[in-house]
Design an enzyme around this catalytic site. Structure first.
Site, PDB file in Angstrom:
ATOM      1  N   GLU A  89       1.023  28.392  51.691  1.00 25.73           N
ATOM      2  CA  GLU A  89       1.946  29.570  51.034  1.00 25.73           C
ATOM      3  C   GLU A  89       2.221  30.767  52.203  1.00 25.73           C
ATOM      4  O   GLU A  89       3.613  31.232  52.289  1.00 25.73           O
ATOM      5  CB  GLU A  89       1.449  30.154  50.081  1.00 25.73           C
ATOM      6  CG  GLU A  89       1.346  28.968  48.782  1.00 25.73           C
ATOM      7  CD  GLU A  89      -0.335  28.529  48.636  1.00 25.73           C
ATOM      8  OE1 GLU A  89      -0.535  28.386  47.586  1.00 25.73           O
ATOM      9  OE2 GLU A  89      -0.673  28.436  49.693  1.00 25.73           O
ATOM     10  N   THR A 126     -20.968 -10.643  53.942  1.00 25.90           N
ATOM     11  CA  THR A 126     -20.729  -9.483  54.757  1.00 25.90           C
ATOM     12  C   THR A 126     -21.624  -9.780  56.176  1.00 25.90           C
ATOM     13  O   THR A 126     -21.363  -8.900  57.101  1.00 25.90           O
ATOM     14  CB  THR A 126     -21.350  -8.318  54.179  1.00 25.90           C
ATOM     15  OG1 THR A 126     -22.590  -8.382  53.665  1.00 25.90           O
ATOM     16  CG2 THR A 126     -20.484  -8.103  53.185  1.00 25.90           C
ATOM     17  N   THR A 172     -29.387  -0.773  57.571  1.00 30.80           N
ATOM     18  CA  THR A 172     -27.958  -0.852  58.631  1.00 30.80           C
ATOM     19  C   THR A 172     -28.265  -0.369  60.071  1.00 30.80           C
ATOM     20  O   THR A 172     -27.845  -0.879  61.051  1.00 30.80           O
ATOM     21  CB  THR A 172     -26.934  -0.320  58.069  1.00 30.80           C
ATOM     22  OG1 THR A 172     -26.633  -0.925  56.866  1.00 30.80           O
ATOM     23  CG2 THR A 172     -25.533  -0.091  58.873  1.00 30.80           C
ATOM     24  N   SER A 189     -27.077  -0.558  44.834  1.00 28.62           N
ATOM     25  CA  SER A 189     -27.765   0.606  44.196  1.00 28.62           C
ATOM     26  C   SER A 189     -26.701   1.591  43.591  1.00 28.62           C
ATOM     27  O   SER A 189     -26.682   2.269  42.769  1.00 28.62           O
ATOM     28  CB  SER A 189     -28.776   1.359  44.903  1.00 28.62           C
ATOM     29  OG  SER A 189     -29.838   0.350  45.446  1.00 28.62           O
TER      30      SER A 189
END
Length: 373
Positions: free
Chosen positions: A56, A165, A200, A310
């Site tokens: 603004e 995957t 991972t 999970s």
């Protein structure tokens, strides 16, 4: 066009401006503003990053004529409190605008309708809920944190046509196309944090950083790397992991007590946060609450099937972005999510498909769990 159509058209421009801050506002909401007088836009502004002027104020500064009697279109209610910058509602009142149209009220408890009340107390007409759904989508992380006390969590994954995957060996590079991987970089760039699990990190040794530059993303301001968040229950991570050997911040949530390894890790720009253990793993709800306290709005999860499962079982996933590639990986490969709680069809997790589109040779799916309804 009638008044309602005009309001929608000008609000659409405010939203377009707000989206310019998609990769830079981080902890703040994305906000754009246009000032209209006699049916013409006379001022534009958008919030770029924390500490910089709000939309603004910038729009008022952009006006080359008297803004008295003009109409303001802004996708989020003007703030009414003193933070890093003065209240925008007071600036609009001082400019003697006649009308303020917003897409939605600000869910921040410090504002939440107070900005509109301040404007009304100065005789300024206000209207809200113009293109509200579009405004909500743009600031879904900020809204989630303000209303639920946790970030908006998006799970990203690349899968084969048969829903796999990774191969049994753990190999997962590369399932998706180059175009899909570039799209993932944009998802990373808009996120405040990228979360993964220790499995991972051990298997793939990822960096999880944004590899697109400012020109690639179409922004002028510096792109701040998202925080990397690792869930490592027993503090198994190696100090030589790629994710640790960069300049950006890393937060590791663990249940392991402070030890020599933790002391060593702290030399790598790592913050160790000890949480309670739930079902033999880091407590996910505690992690979400802690991230919200750090003003993290959007979290992108790039992880394996255990963590994704999970998160789904704990109903913490707000959205899933799946890149489906046209190839088959076979029965022995790993699936998208490990869900031991599903024993019957009635236990399955239902998803709504929000959008599908082709990207490269893949199909990109945007889905939201039905438990959010």
């Amino acid at each position: 066009m009638n008044k309602n159509q005009n309001d929608q058209a000008f609000m659409a421009e405010a939203l377009r401006l707000a989206a310019k801050g998609l990769y830079t506002t981080r902890t703040n909401p994305r906000v754009g503003c246009v000032i209209v007088k006699d049916g013409e836009i006379i001022g534009r502004g958008f919030h770029l990053s924390p500490g910089n002027p709000h939309a603004e104020v910038l729009a008022l500064e952009d006006v080359k004529q008297n803004s008295k009697g003009s109409t303001i279109y802004v996708n989020l209610e003007p703030c009414s409190h003193h933070g890093k910058t003065p209240p925008c509602a007071e600036a609009l009142a001082a400019a003697k605008v006649s009308r303020v149209v917003t897409a939605m009220t600000d869910p921040n408890p410090l504002v939440n309708g107070q900005g509109l009340k301040l404007l009304q107390s100065h005789g300024i007409k206000t209207e809200t809920n113009v293109l509200k759904s579009e405004a909500t989508e743009l600031n879904k992380g900020f809204i989630k944190r303000m209303t639920n006390g946790r970030p908006y969590l998006t799970v990203k994954s690349a899968i084969s046509l048969d829903g796999k995957t990774a191969l049994q060996s753990g190999e997962s590079k590369w399932i998706s196309s180059n175009e899909s991987r570039t799209d993932v970089q944009k998802l990373r760039a808009r996120s405040c944090a990228i979360m993964t699990g220790i499995d991972t990190v051990v298997t793939d040794d990822p960096s999880l950083n944004v590899r697109l530059n400012e020109k690639d993303l179409g922004v002028e301001d510096h792109i701040e790397q998202p925080k990397r968040v690792i869930l490592d229950t027993d503090l198994r991570i190696s100090s030589s992991a790629k994710i640790l050997n960069q300049t950006e911040d890393v937060i590791i949530y663990t249940c392991a007590a402070e030890n020599k390894k933790a002391t060593e890790l702290k030399k790598h720009n790592v913050e160790i946060v000890i949480t309670k253990k739930t079902n033999n793993h880091v407590d996910l709800n505690a992690v979400m609450n802690n991230l919200a306290k750090r003003d993290i709005n959007e979290v992108l999860v790039e992880a394996g099937s255990t963590l994704i499962g999970s998160l789904l079982e704990n109903k913490l996933v707000d959205e899933m972005i799946i890149y489906m590639a046209p190839h088959i990986m076979g029965d022995a490969s790993f699936g998208l999510a490990k869900l031991d709680s599903i024993q019957a069809m009635q236990d399955r997790i239902e998803l709504n498909i929000c959008q599908t589109r082709n990207i490269g040779n893949d199909i990109k799916l945007q889905l939201k769990p039905q438990y959010l309804n």
